[in-house]
Design an enzyme around this catalytic site. Structure first.
Site, PDB file in Angstrom:
ATOM      1  N   LYS A 195     -40.064  30.437  47.072  1.00 51.94           N
ATOM      2  CA  LYS A 195     -38.880  31.180  46.211  1.00 51.94           C
ATOM      3  C   LYS A 195     -38.042  30.783  45.590  1.00 51.94           C
ATOM      4  O   LYS A 195     -37.719  30.803  44.785  1.00 51.94           O
ATOM      5  CB  LYS A 195     -38.839  32.423  46.789  1.00 51.94           C
ATOM      6  CG  LYS A 195     -40.088  32.931  47.232  1.00 51.94           C
ATOM      7  CD  LYS A 195     -39.566  34.880  48.334  1.00 51.94           C
ATOM      8  CE  LYS A 195     -41.294  35.166  48.416  1.00 51.94           C
ATOM      9  NZ  LYS A 195     -40.434  36.319  49.684  1.00 51.94           N
TER      10      LYS A 195
ATOM     11  N   GLN B 264     -37.781  38.313  54.320  1.00 55.45           N
ATOM     12  CA  GLN B 264     -38.983  37.695  54.492  1.00 55.45           C
ATOM     13  C   GLN B 264     -39.521  38.739  55.908  1.00 55.45           C
ATOM     14  O   GLN B 264     -38.931  38.519  57.135  1.00 55.45           O
ATOM     15  CB  GLN B 264     -39.429  36.462  55.069  1.00 55.45           C
ATOM     16  CG  GLN B 264     -40.364  35.323  54.385  1.00 55.45           C
ATOM     17  CD  GLN B 264     -41.566  36.224  53.221  1.00 55.45           C
ATOM     18  OE1 GLN B 264     -41.060  36.173  52.429  1.00 55.45           O
ATOM     19  NE2 GLN B 264     -42.744  36.126  53.217  1.00 55.45           N
TER      20      GLN B 264
ATOM     21  N   ASP C 224     -37.973  43.304  46.630  1.00 60.94           N
ATOM     22  CA  ASP C 224     -39.321  43.361  47.152  1.00 60.94           C
ATOM     23  C   ASP C 224     -39.534  45.283  46.677  1.00 60.94           C
ATOM     24  O   ASP C 224     -41.095  45.464  47.177  1.00 60.94           O
ATOM     25  CB  ASP C 224     -38.811  43.291  48.415  1.00 60.94           C
ATOM     26  CG  ASP C 224     -39.594  42.403  48.914  1.00 60.94           C
ATOM     27  OD1 ASP C 224     -40.338  41.831  48.076  1.00 60.94           O
ATOM     28  OD2 ASP C 224     -39.170  41.620  50.009  1.00 60.94           O
TER      29      ASP C 224
HETATM   30  N1  GUN Z   1     -44.109  38.896  53.227  1.00 60.76           N
HETATM   31  C1  GUN Z   1     -45.851  39.277  52.683  1.00 60.76           C
HETATM   32  N2  GUN Z   1     -45.578  38.882  51.215  1.00 60.76           N
HETATM   33  C2  GUN Z   1     -43.920  39.500  51.320  1.00 60.76           C
HETATM   34  C3  GUN Z   1     -43.641  39.889  50.621  1.00 60.76           C
HETATM   35  O1  GUN Z   1     -44.023  39.934  49.065  1.00 60.76           O
HETATM   36  N3  GUN Z   1     -42.105  40.149  51.031  1.00 60.76           N
HETATM   37  C4  GUN Z   1     -41.718  40.466  51.524  1.00 60.76           C
HETATM   38  N4  GUN Z   1     -40.772  40.690  51.739  1.00 60.76           N
HETATM   39  N5  GUN Z   1     -42.404  39.952  53.027  1.00 60.76           N
HETATM   40  C5  GUN Z   1     -43.875  38.956  52.598  1.00 60.76           C
END
Ligand code: GUN
Length: 293
Positions: A55, A99, A122
């Protein structure tokens, strides 16, 4: 027997990221504002660490500011909440991503509820989930957004198609069902307690598999010609002790039955980060509009 097309999410995501990069340059020139994304990682879950590294890299490549917060696994909940509040106030941050999963001593819902909905890239805050459900402008979860982009690219308008979503998570199943409804699909959400799961899936013009079970969807669950979107990313260990990634769909069995299918890896996965960048730019634009008027 039909020739099954392979939906190349990797190539689509690369194109999308290039377009976003150009838009970021234009936005910066116009407003003097560089969109900024803050990512918070608590603990050292290896899969999460890989995601967060990717990311940060792709955020920077798109010309956005990237802020990374890596906290120890035993960080107190109050400190995580305080960090989120500080990011909410920070004018250089337009997107905040915490996350998941979080360590057990931290209440994930409490953390998500603390994120400013305008910066919730998100789309996990109840305000954004609710706005999506009632058809208002919202920040939409990234993986569902990526699935629907690939579907529209593959099929054109989705109106009237029968979509079956396998899985009812808040991260994928429920929001992708909402998005498909918004596209005028007829949507069924199937799950572990559904009677006759194969029969339900066989009705689907569009089948979205998001259950996290390696190769659960067999070839004979797929309606001939259907478009299959495989959200699963499962690591399985083979006989020789080597590991490989497989989806929720038995990919080899789908060949010659499905009209088109996303591979794993290289299908939905790369779309998630591209959509995160798109959401960050969207959030920056909306925040800029709200603060300059
Ligand atoms: N963990 C697995 N997929 C995601 C996601 O799309 N966003 C976040 N914040 N955590 C994750």
């Amino acid at each position: 027997m039909v020739e099954t097309r392979r939906i190349d999410g990797k190539a689509f995501a690369e194109g999308l990221r290039a377009r976003i990069g150009k838009e970021v340059t234009g936005f910066l020139a116009e407003t003097g504002v560089r969109p900024g994304l803050a990512v918070v990682l608590v603990g050292e879950d290896p899969a999460s660490s890989v995601y967060v590294r990717n990311k940060a890299k792709q955020t920077a490549e798109a010309g956005m500011a990237s802020f990374e917060y890596k906290l120890p696994a035993d960080e107190p909940e109050a400190a995580v909440l305080a960090l989120v509040e500080a990011l909410n106030r920070d004018p250089g941050v337009h997107g905040i991503l915490v996350q998941l999963p979080l360590p057990a001593h931290i209440d994930a819902q409490k953390v998500l509820a603390t994120i400013d909905p305008a910066k919730d890239v998100d789309g996990f805050h109840v305000v954004n989930a609710g706005r999506l459900a009632i058809g208002l402008e919202a920040l939409v979860p990234c993986t569902p957004l990526g699935c629907v982009m690939l579907l529209k690219h593959e099929l054109g308008p989705l109106a009237g198609l029968k979509a079956v979503v396998l899985g009812r998570s808040n991260i994928v199943g429920k929001p992708v069902a909402q998005l498909l409804l918004r596209e005028d699909c007829t949507v069924t959400i199937a799950h572990s307690r559904t009677r006759d799961l194969p029969g339900e899936c066989r009705q689907a013009d569009i089948l979205i598999a998001a259950v996290g079970r390696p190769e659960m969807v067999r070839g004979d669950w797929i309606k001939p010609g259907a478009t299959v979107i495989d959200v699963g990313i499962n690591r399985v260990v083979g006989d020789a002790g080597t590991s490989r990634l497989v989806g929720d769909v038995a990919f080899a069995e789908a060949q010659g039955i499905a009209g088109a299918i996303t591979p794993v890896p290289g299908g939905v996965g790369p779309m998630t980060i591209a959509c995160l960048l798109q959401n960050t730019l969207t959030a920056a634009r909306r925040i800029q509009r709200a603060t300059s008027s």
